[in-house]
Design a protein around this motif. Sequence first.
Motif, mmCIF file in Angstrom:
data_model
loop_
_atom_site.group_PDB
_atom_site.id
_atom_site.type_symbol
_atom_site.label_atom_id
_atom_site.label_comp_id
_atom_site.label_asym_id
_atom_site.label_seq_id
_atom_site.Cartn_x
_atom_site.Cartn_y
_atom_site.Cartn_z
ATOM 1 N N GLU A 2 17.415 -23.421 35.849
ATOM 2 C CA GLU A 2 17.171 -24.739 35.266
ATOM 3 C C GLU A 2 17.979 -24.934 33.980
ATOM 4 O OE1 GLU A 2 13.178 -26.856 35.290
ATOM 5 O OE2 GLU A 2 13.499 -26.668 33.137
ATOM 6 N N ASP A 3 18.080 -23.879 33.181
ATOM 7 C CA ASP A 3 18.876 -23.976 31.948
ATOM 8 C C ASP A 3 20.298 -24.432 32.246
ATOM 9 O OD1 ASP A 3 16.896 -23.228 30.154
ATOM 10 O OD2 ASP A 3 17.331 -21.095 30.373
ATOM 11 N N GLN A 46 23.219 -20.168 39.860
ATOM 12 C CA GLN A 46 23.534 -21.594 39.867
ATOM 13 C C GLN A 46 22.262 -22.444 39.943
ATOM 14 O OE1 GLN A 46 26.347 -22.838 39.124
ATOM 15 N NE2 GLN A 46 27.527 -20.949 39.217
ATOM 16 N N ARG A 76 24.579 -28.551 32.295
ATOM 17 C CA ARG A 76 25.567 -29.352 33.036
ATOM 18 C C ARG A 76 25.253 -30.847 32.879
ATOM 19 N NH1 ARG A 76 26.403 -27.343 39.150
ATOM 20 N NH2 ARG A 76 28.044 -28.928 38.956
ATOM 21 N N HIS A 77 23.971 -31.184 32.952
ATOM 22 C CA HIS A 77 23.593 -32.588 32.801
ATOM 23 C C HIS A 77 23.967 -33.123 31.419
ATOM 24 C CE1 HIS A 77 21.408 -36.296 33.377
ATOM 25 N NE2 HIS A 77 20.799 -36.100 32.236
ATOM 26 N N LEU A 89 21.354 -26.139 34.915
ATOM 27 C CA LEU A 89 21.361 -27.540 35.354
ATOM 28 C C LEU A 89 21.254 -28.483 34.153
ATOM 29 C CD1 LEU A 89 19.066 -27.615 38.542
ATOM 30 C CD2 LEU A 89 21.549 -27.473 38.385
ATOM 31 N N LEU A 90 20.379 -28.112 33.214
ATOM 32 C CA LEU A 90 20.196 -28.972 32.042
ATOM 33 C C LEU A 90 21.487 -29.066 31.232
ATOM 34 C CD1 LEU A 90 16.631 -27.886 30.805
ATOM 35 C CD2 LEU A 90 17.249 -29.668 32.444
ATOM 36 N N SER A 119 34.201 -33.819 34.364
ATOM 37 C CA SER A 119 34.194 -32.971 35.555
ATOM 38 C C SER A 119 34.920 -31.657 35.273
ATOM 39 C CB SER A 119 34.855 -33.705 36.718
ATOM 40 O OG SER A 119 34.129 -34.863 37.047
ATOM 41 N N ILE A 120 35.948 -31.717 34.434
ATOM 42 C CA ILE A 120 36.687 -30.492 34.119
ATOM 43 C C ILE A 120 35.763 -29.457 33.489
ATOM 44 C CG2 ILE A 120 38.440 -29.551 32.554
ATOM 45 C CD1 ILE A 120 40.050 -32.181 33.042
ATOM 46 N N ASP A 149 32.495 -29.461 33.387
ATOM 47 C CA ASP A 149 31.351 -29.168 34.259
ATOM 48 C C ASP A 149 31.687 -28.025 35.208
ATOM 49 O OD1 ASP A 149 28.786 -29.662 35.649
ATOM 50 O OD2 ASP A 149 30.066 -30.372 37.257
ATOM 51 N N ALA A 150 32.853 -28.104 35.853
ATOM 52 C CA ALA A 150 33.229 -27.046 36.789
ATOM 53 C C ALA A 150 33.433 -25.717 36.044
ATOM 54 C CB ALA A 150 34.494 -27.448 37.541
ATOM 55 N N ASP A 168 29.141 -18.121 37.020
ATOM 56 C CA ASP A 168 29.517 -17.128 38.041
ATOM 57 C C ASP A 168 29.981 -15.831 37.376
ATOM 58 O OD1 ASP A 168 28.938 -18.674 40.234
ATOM 59 O OD2 ASP A 168 30.994 -19.340 40.593
ATOM 60 N N VAL A 177 30.198 -23.962 35.547
ATOM 61 C CA VAL A 177 29.794 -23.276 36.777
ATOM 62 C C VAL A 177 30.562 -21.973 36.934
ATOM 63 C CG1 VAL A 177 29.845 -23.455 39.298
ATOM 64 C CG2 VAL A 177 29.040 -25.386 37.923
ATOM 65 N N GLU A 178 31.867 -22.024 36.678
ATOM 66 C CA GLU A 178 32.666 -20.800 36.734
ATOM 67 C C GLU A 178 32.157 -19.754 35.737
ATOM 68 O OE1 GLU A 178 36.602 -22.675 36.033
ATOM 69 O OE2 GLU A 178 37.281 -21.299 37.609
#
Lengths: 316, 316, 316, 316, 316, 316
Positions: free
Chosen positions: D240-241, D237, D246-247, D243-244, D220-221, D223-224, D231, D227-228
């Motif tokens: 698709e790239d 956000q 992050r997955h 999301l992939l 989770s660390i 992953d966030a 940004d 996202v940062e």
Amino acid sequence: MAKQLMDLTENEEFEMFVILKKAEKRVAKNGKQFLAMTFQDKSGEINGMYWDASDEDVEKFTAGTIVHLTGKRESYLNSPQIKISSMSLPNADEHLVRDDFVQSAPIKIYDMKAEIDQIVFSITNATCSRIVRFLLKRHGEAFFEYPAAKSNHHDYEGGLAFHTISIVRLAEHIVDQYSGIDAPLLYSGALLHDLGKTVELSGPVGTTYTLAGNLLGHLSIIDAEIVEAADSLGISQDSEDLLLLRHMVLSHHGLKEYGSPERPQLLEAEILHDLDEMDASIMMMKRAINQTQPGEFSDKIFGLDNRRFYRPTKTE
Amino acid sequence: MAKQLMDLTENEEFEMFVILKKAEKRVAKNGKQFLAMTFQDKSGEINGMYWDASDEDVEKFTAGTIVHLTGKRESYLNSPQIKISSMSLPNADEHLVRDDFVQSAPIKIYDMKAEIDQIVFSITNATCSRIVRFLLKRHGEAFFEYPAAKSNHHDYEGGLAFHTISIVRLAEHIVDQYSGIDAPLLYSGALLHDLGKTVELSGPVGTTYTLAGNLLGHLSIIDAEIVEAADSLGISQDSEDLLLLRHMVLSHHGLKEYGSPERPQLLEAEILHDLDEMDASIMMMKRAINQTQPGEFSDKIFGLDNRRFYRPTKTE
Amino acid sequence: MAKQLMDLTENEEFEMFVILKKAEKRVAKNGKQFLAMTFQDKSGEINGMYWDASDEDVEKFTAGTIVHLTGKRESYLNSPQIKISSMSLPNADEHLVRDDFVQSAPIKIYDMKAEIDQIVFSITNATCSRIVRFLLKRHGEAFFEYPAAKSNHHDYEGGLAFHTISIVRLAEHIVDQYSGIDAPLLYSGALLHDLGKTVELSGPVGTTYTLAGNLLGHLSIIDAEIVEAADSLGISQDSEDLLLLRHMVLSHHGLKEYGSPERPQLLEAEILHDLDEMDASIMMMKRAINQTQPGEFSDKIFGLDNRRFYRPTKTE
Amino acid sequence: MAKQLMDLTENEEFEMFVILKKAEKRVAKNGKQFLAMTFQDKSGEINGMYWDASDEDVEKFTAGTIVHLTGKRESYLNSPQIKISSMSLPNADEHLVRDDFVQSAPIKIYDMKAEIDQIVFSITNATCSRIVRFLLKRHGEAFFEYPAAKSNHHDYEGGLAFHTISIVRLAEHIVDQYSGIDAPLLYSGALLHDLGKTVELSGPVGTTYTLAGNLLGHLSIIDAEIVEAADSLGISQDSEDLLLLRHMVLSHHGLKEYGSPERPQLLEAEILHDLDEMDASIMMMKRAINQTQPGEFSDKIFGLDNRRFYRPTKTE
Amino acid sequence: MAKQLMDLTENEEFEMFVILKKAEKRVAKNGKQFLAMTFQDKSGEINGMYWDASDEDVEKFTAGTIVHLTGKRESYLNSPQIKISSMSLPNADEHLVRDDFVQSAPIKIYDMKAEIDQIVFSITNATCSRIVRFLLKRHGEAFFEYPAAKSNHHDYEGGLAFHTISIVRLAEHIVDQYSGIDAPLLYSGALLHDLGKTVELSGPVGTTYTLAGNLLGHLSIIDAEIVEAADSLGISQDSEDLLLLRHMVLSHHGLKEYGSPERPQLLEAEILHDLDEMDASIMMMKRAINQTQPGEFSDKIFGLDNRRFYRPTKTE
Amino acid sequence: MAKQLMDLTENEEFEMFVILKKAEKRVAKNGKQFLAMTFQDKSGEINGMYWDASDEDVEKFTAGTIVHLTGKRESYLNSPQIKISSMSLPNADEHLVRDDFVQSAPIKIYDMKAEIDQIVFSITNATCSRIVRFLLKRHGEAFFEYPAAKSNHHDYEGGLAFHTISIVRLAEHIVDQYSGIDAPLLYSGALLHDLGKTVELSGPVGTTYTLAGNLLGHLSIIDAEIVEAADSLGISQDSEDLLLLRHMVLSHHGLKEYGSPERPQLLEAEILHDLDEMDASIMMMKRAINQTQPGEFSDKIFGLDNRRFYRPTKTE
């Protein structure tokens, strides 16, 4: 190239030659007989129902027959399905052969044989080398013809040899990258690990489990054959090399729950198990993704805990 | 009869002859060496610490030695323990022999041999009969000497044969009570099911697992030997009788988690598994209850999911 | 003897009398009503569909009716199925009786009663004996009529008593073979262990679970009745004999997952559990193998983890 | 080269320089204080007790100190242990440095940096490439210094980067051997998968979990942080790239039980998980086997379900 | 208020009165006896060893004795521990009473009785109300004195009643917030659910399991008593109200694995199970956090799957 | 009030207006198309088949259409089913609106907004309060419109907000009843715990999982948004308040198996998990019981381990 089964999009109408992988007579709720069929070509397979089949149809359209099929690709419960418009035997002058319709290993048997020979040649441990040669000789023909499984992955002619070669290739990389691995033991284990499937399974077509397969499993089958081979070759049953090789084969399912009487207790046995599982997983995922539209999730894959896999929109 | 270890009550002082089952040198936190001991006689065994052991003591009091022990039966963490007052070697004229101190099968080897002979004689199936005779001949001596396990149950000289006989006796009752059971197959499976332990274990004294035991397990060991026996006897590897017998042996642990590569798929295989488990359970419970005071719960039994068993106050 | 249902081979045409075990009205996809039927005789049972049933048919062919059936034994999804040609009520002068068509315990009720009496007589412990007599008296009639289960095994008239007798017979062997077993306690536990099924189940025909059965289960039902019996008989609730007997009953499913609030903690309780499970397994296997052709695997047996069992080619 | 800790055989007496990995003051049962120590050099580590430690000793012999050690290698409960004869600080003129005693990645940081740069350079997907660069820049220093775990495997300086490189090397082989794999996605996932450990763990020495590590976990660390990063870089956000990627990170533990909130649902995510697990397993096995004598079984490996691994007698 | 045990910080020296919760004589490795003690006051409890205890000490310092203790709070394996400097009996004129040192329910018994009375009064269903009154009358005294468990939570005098009241209070909120709940049934189930503990446990001090507790469990104990109560009150055993109430009690452990012979099948039974579990969890967490310093993790809580809980730095 | 779907008894004939929740075109075994329909009104939903649908019917009767339905309530495999007599679109002057037919939260959105505002207002911790406001503002509209799940419970418009409010109400009771709970943290966690569902799910009608929902899950989605919110608000990523809030959200599924990367390690996190589960359970049970006749068991509830729940005969 002519359009193939997997090229069809939803609701597309088509005509093409396919082979009947399955053609099972059943009786509908209204009492009439129909044929539950699986159509196949090199690209993959789709099911379809042939309603109101006459006795003549049942006789004519058996598994293994090549047919000319006109129909429409529809969906039923999220799976593709063929709605059959008409189906007939090809004209005598079409000269269609089975090998052009069924999936097979992506390498020619001739090349697989050469690659296997080379690997065997590289096994420097005498005990391992002699036993591997002995057993490959005994099951050689079947080894290059059998599938590696009844379904799920490598379930086609030559699948067993191809799966074996894939693992050996991965093993060679591992031997290169990490020090301290007994390469002859690892390669010997890889070559023999699934060889018992030539006894466990009935053959490359319409594959089922044999009685020995059901009651013993391919691990015990090949384990006992290794012991027999050692007897024939005058190798002592107490030889540590022999014990290690037997352990490679017996433990390669990794977990007792998966049928290994002992879990891997050798570095090489654990690696063999990991590579076996990884090659099978990749094959199952690739097939499922291949049958999925970009931007969609595949069907559930039974061999991967019923997970669905996503095919990204951009996948080339 | 003289008082024995299991007859002692809490805080009772005593002197008696016992044999040292275990005598391990260790170093205490204060730097002094001591001997962690297990005292044994026919009635059972109790631990005790021999503090401040001199080098001479260490040499003198080794496992297998018979000693004269003076001490007090105390408790430590709910388990009985001997507080040693003094310990010495017996006088030369005592004529004490090991067999009077160690547990062994409750039937004489001679009688066990006769009973096994009779069972073998009753196996009317030729394939089974010949293989059973072949393998009992190969491992005969060990079969009547080895324990059936390293610990837990039947872990004494002759335990393997005694456990086998107990199962056969139960099997005979089952054959009487239920129709449709293949008695020769059931008896053959019972006779061979644990025979691989003569290779898996090191022997009747100070029993450990051999390398083959660790890497292959006794199921695969005996399975391969059955195949070898068939080779020697000219029995075809495709004989259904042979497959059934191999299945009996391979499946007798009942669950894959317990090391059977296949679960029982024959009526006789399931029965063999049930009887094997039941005989082992009864032996473990009887031993634990035997070491428990009336009105108390026994120690946890590892082989029975750590359950404690209650000994009723009135147990005769 | 006339040909029976289980004697029919695939595609064999036949006519015979059978009883309707099930006759459920359903509506086909074409909107017409049909009857989903199960035909039964002493040899076993087979399903079949009675298409296009008129309202009169529905009224005439209800569960429990004996019919004259003409048809053909076919297969549907690997299970045998009857294709019905015609079906009619027997003539009034046929004098067919239900008892000649339904399965029942292989021992006559009269003989079972005698055998149970003898066992009760052998219970030398006063507390156990009085409670067993009290409860057998209360549920006596049902005890000899009820099945031991809704399906799977002993699911026929008298099944409960027959299952109980089978366990007691095994228990007698165990008491003979091993020393130190409290026979009165073991027999009492065996006699009462499933007696709560006379409250848990609705009866011998069209068996379902009662509300008490669903919400309490037969273990808690009989446990509370033992307490009531003790109250009636003036036996103290603190009597150790009473606690032991309650424990026998409450723990006989062996595992908490199977509904025993406590696992067996008595030698006799563990034995009762083992025998209960073994008798049920043998019954399920025998029935499944009985309905299987030599050289084939049976259907999956739900109560045995969905295993299939093999019927050897040579089975007599 | 001078003799090292792992070269010592049972009961061998020695003197050598080692570093104190652990030096914990404890109080013995006799009330005296002692130091529970772990001695370490490049070859591995062994425990030992320093009895009757004075207050001065406690102050002098702290974790991280290099000492001159005289003693004997013994065994305690099957594990090697040092019996200390004497221990002293080295003379000032010995010029011993920590780096000569502690394990570190087998590749120099300089070379690891170059290899990582090259991999990053090969990532042709713009979204992935930018995020990977952004986060490697943020955590770059820690990435090359941190271990990959608190213990078990790669638990030394540079372990995180070395583990990452090992996975990427394996990934490159996989991309070569199988078609249809999104290499940029796989490499990006490999580079970021464990980067959250620079926040989850406290650092390369005396490694513990941070509060964020305990409450969030490294999945989770990172992953966030992805996202940062998006940004900051103006990446949508919904890409698709993104999301992939992050997955890839969130699913790399493979199973929910192991802390992945979602199981792998991409071909590349499943491969990353497999390679991560395989590299860790090989490292754990190699270390354990390295500390085992030929012909013996290793200690139980916690991270591999407490299995012991066998070191064959002939291992070169 | 005077300083209490839980107020002490690491390495703080202190003197105070405490009660001995445990004082077990043991023998150290050097052969000398010592007392393994647990000191307790209202704030909580800490262990400590009293070395070299004389026979007189052993006699004087028994469980339940109030002592004057001088010592230092240290740590041992991450748990607080008292290093004893001196320990003596208080002067005769100190007038210290047990109740000032042991934990008890935070509500006075008098108030608990009043609250229970009020709840009983609110049960409008006649069957439930009569049975609850009957059984509370039978076990009334014990109900207000017994703990709710041997350890873990509510393991103090009055714990059983306090736990019951907590659940009823939660239940009242649930009844308010959601419609369609049978409040009399829910409250009756809550009042009776753990009442069998007055038979399962030995009492409020030095709590152990009774034989009935071990062999039957408190669920079956109270279930049978409900049946007895119905008999006494002339309530039919077939009354649906009675079946529902029995089900509430039998199913309240939620899972068969936790000893419920049936899982909850009533809305009210599932709610009772949830509330029971939640109240127990909150109590266990609060106690553990209470004994933890801000910014630290608690010890592992056995009853919560060995999780540690974090006490934030700011917690008031 | 007019009769509704759930008011119909078995075999009752009726006519009423309903909305089509589902209308899927399928092909019957006889080759004709039909519509598999789900009829819905405020009282609940029932399935039915519209046989021999013309192309016009397929076009006319789509999901979301309000229809006038004449038919009979029957049973099929124990589930209620509508046998359709006729179906037509309502007259133009009927003025029927969707909101009168679909289920929605039992509180008006306006009132839910007011209640949420009040809760937010009560959060005294600045970090929590600011993040909660930021995210509720971002997802405010969706928060009050979305369901809380695709099916099972709260699967209707406004379900997400209603589920959140229910948990907060329970949480307020818990804060009242137990001391030492950090109320602002608990309320903040409750408000945010499922907010990620506004991204995970597609919306209130025809709800499916989005790609982000499938690949990341709503826990990771909202976790990353909390981090973004903190960035936007200038709150340090190292703030303990922030870590605690992230942990509340990440751990609220309670078990790793259920998708929480970390199990609850805060008192408030465990409570949030318990309340979340309890509210969902109660909702599922109430719905199932509501659709069950008194004296019957409900259908199996998937989300409650396939248990059936009993509706007592007397339920008001």
